[in-house]
Design a protein around this motif. Structure first.
Motif, PDB file in Angstrom:
ATOM      1  N   VAL A 118       0.845  -1.209   0.000  1.00  0.00           N
ATOM      2  CA  VAL A 118       0.000   0.000   0.000  1.00  0.00           C
ATOM      3  C   VAL A 118       0.873   1.249   0.000  1.00  0.00           C
ATOM      4  CG1 VAL A 118      -1.667   1.352   1.334  1.00  0.00           C
ATOM      5  CG2 VAL A 118      -1.971  -1.127   1.075  1.00  0.00           C
ATOM      6  N   ALA A 119       1.902   1.275   0.829  1.00  0.00           N
ATOM      7  CA  ALA A 119       2.782   2.446   0.887  1.00  0.00           C
ATOM      8  C   ALA A 119       3.517   2.645  -0.438  1.00  0.00           C
ATOM      9  CB  ALA A 119       3.783   2.281   2.025  1.00  0.00           C
ATOM     10  N   PHE A 120       3.940   1.550  -1.042  1.00  0.00           N
ATOM     11  CA  PHE A 120       4.676   1.631  -2.309  1.00  0.00           C
ATOM     12  C   PHE A 120       3.789   2.166  -3.429  1.00  0.00           C
ATOM     13  CE2 PHE A 120       6.205  -0.248  -6.284  1.00  0.00           C
ATOM     14  CZ  PHE A 120       7.523   0.175  -6.283  1.00  0.00           C
ATOM     15  N   VAL A 121       2.614   1.568  -3.593  1.00  0.00           N
ATOM     16  CA  VAL A 121       1.690   2.020  -4.647  1.00  0.00           C
ATOM     17  C   VAL A 121       1.253   3.453  -4.399  1.00  0.00           C
ATOM     18  CG1 VAL A 121      -0.562   1.635  -5.701  1.00  0.00           C
ATOM     19  CG2 VAL A 121       0.894  -0.322  -5.147  1.00  0.00           C
ATOM     20  N   GLY A 122       0.998   3.777  -3.129  1.00  0.00           N
ATOM     21  CA  GLY A 122       0.575   5.136  -2.804  1.00  0.00           C
ATOM     22  C   GLY A 122       1.629   6.179  -3.091  1.00  0.00           C
ATOM     23  N   THR A 123       2.893   5.762  -3.149  1.00  0.00           N
ATOM     24  CA  THR A 123       3.983   6.696  -3.468  1.00  0.00           C
ATOM     25  C   THR A 123       4.250   6.764  -4.966  1.00  0.00           C
ATOM     26  OG1 THR A 123       5.042   6.259  -1.339  1.00  0.00           O
ATOM     27  CG2 THR A 123       6.406   7.232  -3.066  1.00  0.00           C
ATOM     28  N   VAL A 124       4.292   5.616  -5.615  1.00  0.00           N
ATOM     29  CA  VAL A 124       4.710   5.565  -7.024  1.00  0.00           C
ATOM     30  C   VAL A 124       3.699   6.207  -7.963  1.00  0.00           C
ATOM     31  CG1 VAL A 124       5.157   3.967  -8.939  1.00  0.00           C
ATOM     32  CG2 VAL A 124       6.216   3.560  -6.729  1.00  0.00           C
ATOM     33  N   TRP A 125       2.417   6.135  -7.647  1.00  0.00           N
ATOM     34  CA  TRP A 125       1.406   6.603  -8.598  1.00  0.00           C
ATOM     35  C   TRP A 125       1.561   8.074  -8.946  1.00  0.00           C
ATOM     36  CZ3 TRP A 125      -2.025  10.589  -8.366  1.00  0.00           C
ATOM     37  CH2 TRP A 125      -2.222  11.186  -7.107  1.00  0.00           C
ATOM     38  N   ILE A 126       2.119   8.866  -8.010  1.00  0.00           N
ATOM     39  CA  ILE A 126       2.210  10.311  -8.268  1.00  0.00           C
ATOM     40  C   ILE A 126       3.187  10.639  -9.387  1.00  0.00           C
ATOM     41  CG2 ILE A 126       1.589  10.872  -5.890  1.00  0.00           C
ATOM     42  CD1 ILE A 126       4.474  11.432  -5.288  1.00  0.00           C
ATOM     43  N   PHE A 127       4.008   9.661  -9.790  1.00  0.00           N
ATOM     44  CA  PHE A 127       4.962   9.909 -10.875  1.00  0.00           C
ATOM     45  C   PHE A 127       4.445   9.436 -12.236  1.00  0.00           C
ATOM     46  CE2 PHE A 127       7.567   8.999  -7.007  1.00  0.00           C
ATOM     47  CZ  PHE A 127       7.959  10.303  -6.772  1.00  0.00           C
ATOM     48  N   TRP A 128       3.322   8.726 -12.249  1.00  0.00           N
ATOM     49  CA  TRP A 128       2.781   8.207 -13.502  1.00  0.00           C
ATOM     50  C   TRP A 128       2.402   9.303 -14.500  1.00  0.00           C
ATOM     51  CZ3 TRP A 128       2.519   3.769 -16.078  1.00  0.00           C
ATOM     52  CH2 TRP A 128       2.800   2.596 -15.402  1.00  0.00           C
ATOM     53  N   PRO A 129       1.669  10.346 -14.097  1.00  0.00           N
ATOM     54  CA  PRO A 129       1.289  11.362 -15.085  1.00  0.00           C
ATOM     55  C   PRO A 129       2.491  11.984 -15.780  1.00  0.00           C
ATOM     56  CG  PRO A 129       0.006  11.629 -13.077  1.00  0.00           C
ATOM     57  CD  PRO A 129       1.071  10.621 -12.767  1.00  0.00           C
ATOM     58  N   GLY A 130       3.539  12.334 -14.990  1.00  0.00           N
ATOM     59  CA  GLY A 130       4.732  12.918 -15.600  1.00  0.00           C
ATOM     60  C   GLY A 130       5.436  11.963 -16.534  1.00  0.00           C
ATOM     61  N   PHE A 131       5.452  10.674 -16.167  1.00  0.00           N
ATOM     62  CA  PHE A 131       6.075   9.659 -17.017  1.00  0.00           C
ATOM     63  C   PHE A 131       5.333   9.543 -18.346  1.00  0.00           C
ATOM     64  CE2 PHE A 131       5.734   5.127 -18.273  1.00  0.00           C
ATOM     65  CZ  PHE A 131       7.006   4.978 -18.791  1.00  0.00           C
ATOM     66  N   ILE A 132       3.997   9.471 -18.292  1.00  0.00           N
ATOM     67  CA  ILE A 132       3.196   9.339 -19.516  1.00  0.00           C
ATOM     68  C   ILE A 132       3.367  10.565 -20.403  1.00  0.00           C
ATOM     69  CG2 ILE A 132       0.842   9.167 -20.399  1.00  0.00           C
ATOM     70  CD1 ILE A 132       0.154   7.563 -17.869  1.00  0.00           C
ATOM     71  N   MET A 133       3.367  11.750 -19.790  1.00  0.00           N
ATOM     72  CA  MET A 133       3.544  12.976 -20.580  1.00  0.00           C
ATOM     73  C   MET A 133       4.916  13.017 -21.225  1.00  0.00           C
ATOM     74  SD  MET A 133       1.802  15.759 -17.987  1.00  0.00           S
ATOM     75  CE  MET A 133       0.099  15.567 -17.448  1.00  0.00           C
ATOM     76  N   THR A 134       5.938  12.546 -20.505  1.00  0.00           N
ATOM     77  CA  THR A 134       7.290  12.521 -21.059  1.00  0.00           C
ATOM     78  C   THR A 134       7.387  11.535 -22.215  1.00  0.00           C
ATOM     79  OG1 THR A 134       8.216  13.069 -18.894  1.00  0.00           O
ATOM     80  CG2 THR A 134       9.727  12.146 -20.514  1.00  0.00           C
ATOM     81  N   MET A 135       6.695  10.404 -22.118  1.00  0.00           N
ATOM     82  CA  MET A 135       6.695   9.418 -23.196  1.00  0.00           C
ATOM     83  C   MET A 135       6.039   9.982 -24.450  1.00  0.00           C
ATOM     84  SD  MET A 135       8.188   6.568 -22.344  1.00  0.00           S
ATOM     85  CE  MET A 135       7.489   5.376 -23.468  1.00  0.00           C
ATOM     86  N   LYS A 136       4.964  10.738 -24.261  1.00  0.00           N
ATOM     87  CA  LYS A 136       4.267  11.313 -25.405  1.00  0.00           C
ATOM     88  C   LYS A 136       5.041  12.468 -26.014  1.00  0.00           C
ATOM     89  CE  LYS A 136      -0.474  10.070 -24.099  1.00  0.00           C
ATOM     90  NZ  LYS A 136      -1.827  10.592 -23.762  1.00  0.00           N
ATOM     91  N   ASN A 137       5.659  13.270 -25.156  1.00  0.00           N
ATOM     92  CA  ASN A 137       6.398  14.442 -25.629  1.00  0.00           C
ATOM     93  C   ASN A 137       7.613  14.666 -24.742  1.00  0.00           C
ATOM     94  OD1 ASN A 137       7.330  16.841 -26.672  1.00  0.00           O
ATOM     95  ND2 ASN A 137       5.681  18.097 -25.798  1.00  0.00           N
ATOM     96  N   PRO A 138       8.814  14.239 -25.183  1.00  0.00           N
ATOM     97  CA  PRO A 138      10.022  14.379 -24.357  1.00  0.00           C
ATOM     98  C   PRO A 138      10.311  15.814 -23.938  1.00  0.00           C
ATOM     99  CG  PRO A 138      10.418  12.938 -26.226  1.00  0.00           C
ATOM    100  CD  PRO A 138       9.086  13.558 -26.450  1.00  0.00           C
ATOM    101  N   LYS A 139       9.746  16.787 -24.649  1.00  0.00           N
ATOM    102  CA  LYS A 139      10.006  18.194 -24.341  1.00  0.00           C
ATOM    103  C   LYS A 139       8.923  18.794 -23.441  1.00  0.00           C
ATOM    104  CE  LYS A 139      12.593  19.066 -28.607  1.00  0.00           C
ATOM    105  NZ  LYS A 139      12.696  19.916 -29.822  1.00  0.00           N
ATOM    106  N   ALA A 140       7.984  17.989 -23.001  1.00  0.00           N
ATOM    107  CA  ALA A 140       6.904  18.492 -22.151  1.00  0.00           C
ATOM    108  C   ALA A 140       7.464  19.067 -20.857  1.00  0.00           C
ATOM    109  CB  ALA A 140       5.909  17.378 -21.847  1.00  0.00           C
TER     110      ALA A 140
END
Length: 538
Positions: free
Chosen positions: A464-486
């Motif tokens: 629970v602690a791990f998932v609750g921490t890691v999820w906050i980085f998902w949006p930035g990761f997805i945006m970076t994958m779509k546009n490296p210059k985002a």
């Protein structure tokens, strides 16, 4: 079918089964005589607490460890990414110094389980994640190490090719017969093959006996750095133009934080795996001096040399070379392969080759070998795991990885996002919740009677602690994958994920344990008795 025929078939089947069992028995990992343990799903020689006779590392051993870890091609090239953020050379060095100091302090606390209980990361993970849940951080670290091992090996092959090119200019300029789409030249392919031939014998040396090879490597690479400085600075008349560059960072405080995070991320795997090496310490506190002094000093000095040499060589050659291997090749061309320069390139290339051999043993083979041992202890130990890693690293085609694009690097960066929360969880659990108390036999007892069995072998609080921490980085990761210059708040958060993830994982686990304390968390000993014998194995 007659009875005699059926009897013969049954007899042959029994012989085949017996031969298979004998073959499987011979494949099992060796067991020390009077070791007090057996090989099973949870235990082998490399996973048990290190006994006193195998604790061979002294203070100087850990200083050498950090010289190898801190003085390498990756550390030399650190400045390239930091300067790309728009920082000046002076700001870059400030980030390096700050990040290196934090790395040293993080190494001290991360290595405490190895120093106190003489167990490595693979077994420590069972405390926080559970006997079965501990597979998750081990698999994750193993998967990431495969790619980094391949990349480091490819750099090692390039260093070997540099040596061969210095010995024979005809080899250096040999026509490449490999298609360009392969992203590797015939010279570098030959270099990689030779590098592997040099590397495999190192795996025969037990971790507790690697000090002398590391000393040789340290001397060789130190001579390379000194030689590059001695050539570049006098020739350029100073540190070069990069030290006169104006600050172009759009957000200096954030850029500085980004630079510090880059340093921490580079050595993140090394800090979380400190117990893998610290457990070999002869006495407690031996590793601390190197972690607090040698680690920051070596990382800073190597990065400083990289920035100075790169800047000065730019003034001499007119091109920026962030890799010492590429720089040495360009120097040979600049001086038209004169005999003296070729000799210097050969010796410097040997130093780079030694550095790559040692860094792969240090940060990849031993730690990942032990991780693989934790996955199948009965048949895999550190040495066998290291062989598997070497094969998988080559199969990963690292030359394709380095030639492909930013997408892969973004994925690897995201895998690194997991390292920081894992470190935070382990530190919060071991240092604060349990206060160094560990029930050693239960770490090797894969039954519900173990206090680390939790729920079917999985500790839900860690998950629970791990998932609750890691999820906050998902949006930035997805945006970076779509546009490296985002560039927005989510992307910036993703870019400093190590600092944020470390703290968030630490706090999240403590908060959950405050609400729902782990069962039996006060049980266990706060140190390992030297008379302890591993006798529990189920």
């Amino acid at each position: 079918m007659t009875s005699s025929t059926a009897h013969e078939i049954h007899h042959n089947s029994g012989e085949a089964t017996s031969r298979w069992k004998d073959f499987a028995k011979r494949l099992e990992c060796p067991v020390d005589e009077d070791g007090g343990y057996v090989n099973d799903r949870w235990t082998n020689r490399d996973l048990i607490p290190i006994p006193p006779d195998r604790r061979t590392y002294k203070i100087w051993s850990f200083v050498i460890y950090w010289f190898v870890s801190g003085a390498c091609i990756s550390a030399y090239s650190t400045g390239s990414s930091l300067l790309a953020y728009g920082l000046t050379a002076q700001q870059t060095m400030a980030c390096v110094v700050t990040g290196a100091i934090i790395t040293g302090m993080l190494s001290v606390v991360s290595g405490t389980p190895g120093e106190v209980h003489h167990i490595g990361f693979t077994v420590v993970s069972r405390i926080t994640w559970g006997l079965r849940g501990g597979y998750f951080p081990v698999i994750l670290r193993t998967f990431t190490s495969i790619w980094w091992f391949g990349i480091q090996s490819y750099w090692g092959g390039m260093a070997v090719a540099l040596v061969l090119g210095g010995l024979s200019p005809s080899f250096k300029h040999m026509r490449n017969t490999i298609p360009e789409s392969s992203h590797i030249t015939i010279q570098n392919l030959i270099g990689v093959i030779i590098w592997y031939i040099l590397y495999i014998p190192l795996l025969l040396v037990p971790p507790e006996r690697l000090q002398r090879p590391f000393v040789v490597s340290s001397i060789a690479f130190a001579a390379t750095l000194i030689g590059l400085l001695a050539w570049a600075v006098p020739k350029a008349g100073g540190g070069g133009p990069l030290f006169r560059t104006e600050n172009t960072a759009s957000s200096t405080p954030y850029s500085m934080m980004l630079g510090i995070t880059s340093i921490l991320s580079s050595w993140g795997a090394g800090t979380i795996g400190q117990s893998d090496w610290v457990r070999y310490s002869q006495r407690r506190y031996y590793p601390m001096l190197s972690q607090l002094v040698a680690a920051p000093l070596m990382i800073t000095m190597c990065a400083l040399v990289g920035v100075v040499v790169t800047s000065a060589s730019y003034q001499i050659l007119g091109t920026l070379y962030w890799s010492p291997i590429e720089l040495l090749g360009a120097i040979q061309e600049h001086y038209n392969s004169s005999p003296g320069v070729r000799a210097a390139v050969v010796f410097a290339g040997i130093g780079c080759t030694c550095a790559q051999l040692s860094i792969n043993v240090l940060l990849n083979s031993v730690s990942t070998g032990m991780d693989m041992a934790g996955l199948w202890p009965k048949y895999i130990n550190i040495r066998r795991g290291a062989y598997i890693l070497a094969a998988l690293g080559l199969a990963s085609n690292p030359w394709q990885i380095l030639a492909s694009a930013s997408t892969f690097l973004s994925v690897i960066s995201f895998l690194g996002v997991f390292t920081a929360p894992m470190t935070g969880l382990l530190l919060a659990d071991y240092l604060v919740v349990r206060r160094h108390r560990v029930k050693i036999p239960d770490l090797y007892n894969g039954t519900p009677s173990s206090i680390y069995w939790y729920w079917r072998g999985l500790h839900w609080r860690a998950l629970v602690a791990f998932v609750g921490t890691v999820w906050i980085f998902w949006p930035g990761f997805i945006m970076t994958m779509k546009n490296p210059k985002a560039s927005n708040g989510w992307v910036k958060l993703f870019n400093i994920s190590f600092l944020v993830g470390l703290g968030a994982g630490f706090v999240a686990f403590l908060a959950i344990c405050a609400i729902s304390p782990p069962p039996h968390y006060k049980e266990g000993d706060s140190f390992l008795d030297d008379d302890f014998v591993m006798t529990t194995s189920q």
